[in-house]
Each structure stands twice: as structure tokens, then as C-alpha cells.
Design a protein around this motif. Structure first.
Motif, short mmCIF file in Angstrom:
data_model
loop_
_atom_site.label_atom_id
_atom_site.label_comp_id
_atom_site.label_asym_id
_atom_site.label_seq_id
_atom_site.Cartn_x
_atom_site.Cartn_y
_atom_site.Cartn_z
N ARG A 38 0.83 -1.21 0.00
CA ARG A 38 0.00 0.00 0.00
C ARG A 38 0.87 1.25 0.00
NH1 ARG A 38 -4.66 -1.57 4.50
NH2 ARG A 38 -5.65 -3.24 3.27
N VAL A 39 1.94 1.20 0.79
CA VAL A 39 2.84 2.37 0.84
C VAL A 39 3.48 2.60 -0.53
CG1 VAL A 39 5.00 3.21 1.81
CG2 VAL A 39 3.27 2.27 3.30
N CYS A 40 3.87 1.50 -1.19
CA CYS A 40 4.45 1.64 -2.53
C CYS A 40 3.43 2.23 -3.51
CB CYS A 40 4.94 0.28 -3.02
SG CYS A 40 6.37 -0.36 -2.12
N ALA A 41 2.19 1.73 -3.41
CA ALA A 41 1.15 2.28 -4.29
C ALA A 41 0.90 3.75 -3.99
CB ALA A 41 -0.14 1.47 -4.13
N ALA A 42 0.85 4.09 -2.68
CA ALA A 42 0.65 5.49 -2.32
C ALA A 42 1.82 6.35 -2.76
CB ALA A 42 0.45 5.61 -0.80
N HIS A 43 3.03 5.78 -2.67
CA HIS A 43 4.21 6.54 -3.12
C HIS A 43 4.16 6.79 -4.63
CE1 HIS A 43 8.29 8.04 -3.01
NE2 HIS A 43 8.66 7.17 -3.93
#
Length: 371
Positions: free
Chosen positions: A136-141
Motif C-alpha cells: 500500500r505504501v508503494c502504491a501510495a508513493h
């Protein structure tokens, strides 16, 4: 076996120490009061017999000494055996204690294994959730990077800022045109450009009435050369100055038109909408006060969203002065709303022209473009 050997050795020692009456004939001869007389012929036999007895005694003593040594060695062995048995007992006790300790340690190990198993499961769950959160953090990034690209790009924040500045400049220009159409100035500025007729005696009497729309500090303000004069608190009579009343209605119509134009340019919905009609303009109130509603025969306790608003006249001719005064109050509230839109405060409920002049000053200032 050791006990049997000890018993045999004791019996042999006892047999050796036990005297025999016929084993030592020499002692009988020495101890007897009447010594035995031995013949010479028997002397050799007696000597041989004594020699054999002495040799047997020597052997017996040697045997006794060997047996005593054996006995001492057996006793030592026995003591060692007892010591070893005691040590074995101690070792058995220690072994039992160690067995108990090992059992407790085994139980602790089983409990520890169960705890480790539970913690492994928890850790696995945490790792799974961490992996999901990482995705999720990668997608948000990635979304943030795309948003940054959009912000930095041609259609980004800079473009929005420039469009906002252009919009503010356009609003400022349009409101400046409104200000040029309806300029709010002091009477001193107007006196330097043109001369006004001297007021008549009736005008002087009318101006001496209590003024509810101006204060002594801002009483000289005018709009298009017209000054907002006094409204009497009673209903107009036949002897009232119609010209003064008409002038006040014209000024209120000007102010209502300016407020409506400025609100539409700034896209600010007025809390009290205006219905323009020149000097016969009205202002609407969707929640009229109880004083204005007492004239109705049936008063609804709840005002619905589709309820018809109450209109109040911004003129005094043929109207109740209380309703007209309330309409002026609502008009000033609209001006206060526009001032609050820019973070400014109203100059007072009776300073309509002063509030309008302050509003125009704020919009024409350079800070307006940065808001």
C-alpha cells in the motif's frame, strides 16, 4: 563373598589362639611342681617333638599375621565399600534431584516451544500485514509521485496559482468598474468638484431628526453624490419631506445593486438575498423575527426549507418605518458577510456607506490578489 571370608578368617584365628592341653608338653613339665623326668633314650624324641611344635607355632604365628593382614585389607575394603555405597546413595539422590530438575526443564521447554510457536504465528501475521502495508505504501508513493508530476507539470499547482491570480485580477477589475459606477466619497471631495444647493428650512428640520444609518464620524460619505439621510422611527405623514425620503431610497437602491454585483462576482451567496427594483428594492429574510410574524394569524413553529421568505422594503414611502429599519439592518448584515469573507470586521450596524467603502478598499488593495 567378603562376609564369608571374614567369618573364615575369624574362625582360623580363634583356633590358633585356643590352647590345647596335649599340644605343648614342655609347658606342663615347666609348670608342674613335679617335673617329668625323661629318659635319655626319649630325650631325642622329646626334642624332635619340641622342634616340630616350635615350627608349628612359628607357622601358626605367620599364618595369624597373614590372616590379620588379610583382615585389615578386608576391613579396608569393607570401609571403602561402605564409603562407595554412601557415595552411591548421594549420587542417587543427586540423580533423582537432577531428574526432577530435568522434568521441570522439559516442561519449561515445552511451554517455551508453545510460546515460540505462538510468537512465530504472530510474527508471520505481522509480516503478512507488513507486506500488505508495504504494498500500500508503494502504491501510495507511486500515486504521490504522479501527483507531484501533475503539480509540477503544465497543468499543476503553478498553473492553478496563475489561474487564481488571473481570476482575482478579473474580479478586481470588474469590481473597480462597479466602484467607478457607484463611487463612495466624502462630501468634502464632492464639494471641491461641484456645488450643492443650500438646504431649505424643511431639510434642516429633517436633518435634525435621529439618524439610525450613520454615525458622526462617517456622516459625510456619499454615493454618486447622494447622502444617506435620516429615517424617522415613526410612519411617514403628509407633512414629511418626500424628497428626503426618495433620496434615501435611491441611496439604498444603489447600495443594494453594488452588494448584489460584488457578491455575484466573488461567488458569495448572500445570507439575505436582494430583489432589485431601483429605489423600490427589497431584501429577503428566510427566518423572520417574531415581531414581523405576529401580524400573521397562523404562525408555523418550524420554518421549512421551501417556506416563502419574508420581504422587507428598502424604502420608507408608504411603508412602516420599523420594517424599513429592519431591511437596512439586513443590508448591512450582507455587507458584514462580504467583509468577513476577507477576514475584516464591520464598522458598525449603522455605517452602511462606511462598510461599503471599506469593502471597496480591501478589494482594490494588492493583498486581494494573494488571497
Amino acid at each position: 563373598m567378603e562376609s564369608k571370608e571374614i567369618v573364615g578368617i575369624d574362625s582360623e584365628i580363634a583356633s590358633l589362639e585356643k590352647p590345647e592341653s596335649d599340644s605343648f608338653p614342655g609347658e606342663e613339665i615347666l609348670c608342674c611342681e613335679n617335673p617329668k623326668i625323661i629318659e635319655w633314650e626319649e630325650m631325642q624324641q622329646e626334642l624332635a617333638r619340641l622342634c616340630s611344635l616350635s615350627s608349628a607355632l612359628t607357622k601358626a604365628n605367620e599364618r595369624k599375621e597373614s590372616l590379620s593382614q588379610k583382615l585389615r585389607s578386608v576391613i579396608e575394603v569393607r570401609q571403602k565399600y561402605l564409603q562407595q555405597s554412601n557415595e552411591l546413595d548421594n549420587m542417587r539422590q543427586k540423580l533423582e534431584a537432577r531428574k526432577l530438575a530435568m522434568g521441570e526443564m522439559a516442561m519449561q521447554m515445552r511451554e517455551t516451544k508453545e510460546d515460540v510457536k505462538c510468537k512465530k504465528e504472530q510474527l508471520a501475521n505481522s509480516l503478512r500485514s507488513l507486506l500488505v502495508a508495504g504494498k500500500r505504501v508503494c502504491a501510495a508513493h507511486e500515486q504521490l509521485q504522479e501527483a507531484n508530476k501533475l503539480v509540477i507539470g503544465k497543468m499543476g499547482h503553478g498553473n492553478a496559482k496563475s489561474l487564481q491570480t488571473m481570476l482575482r485580477m478579473r474580479q478586481q477589475h470588474m469590481i473597480a468598474q462597479v466602484n467607478s459606477l457607484y463611487p463612495v466619497k466624502s462630501s468634502n471631495e464632492n464639494a471641491s468638484k461641484e456645488k450643492f444647493d443650500k438646504p431649505s428650512a424643511g431639510d434642516q428640520e429633517q436633518s435634525s431628526l435621529p439618524d439610525m444609518t450613520r454615525s458622526p464620524t462617517v456622516s459625510s460619505l456619499t454615493i454618486l453624490g447622494q447622502q444617506l439621510t435620516a429615517f424617522p422611527l415613526k410612519k411617514t405623514s403628509f407633512f414629511s419631506d418626500k424628497k428626503e425620503i426618495q433620496r434615501s431610497s435611491i441611496v439604498l437602491g444603489y447600495v443594494a445593486h453594488v452588494v448584489l454585483l460584488v457578491a455575484s462576482y466573488l461567488d458569495v451567496p448572500l445570507r439575505y438575498p436582494l430583489r432589485l427594483g431601483g429605489s423600490r428594492s427589497h431584501i429577503c429574510d428566510y427566518a423572520p423575527s417574531t415581531e414581523t410574524a405576529t401580524s400573521d394569524l397562523i404562525v408555523s413553529p418550524v420554518v421549512g426549507a421551501s417556506a416563502k421568505p419574508a420581504e422587507f422594503p428598502l424604502f420608507l414611502e408608504g411603508q412602516d418605518s420599523t420594517r424599513a429599519a429592519y431591511a437596512i439592518f439586513l443590508l448591512n448584515k450582507d455587507l458584514e458577510q462580504l467583509l468577513n469573507f476577507f477576514g475584516a470586521e464591520s464598522l458598525g450596524p449603522r455605517n452602511i456607506l462606511a462598510n461599503l467603502k471599506e469593502l471597496m478598499r480591501i478589494i482594490q488593495s494588492p493583498e486581494f490578489l494573494d488571497n
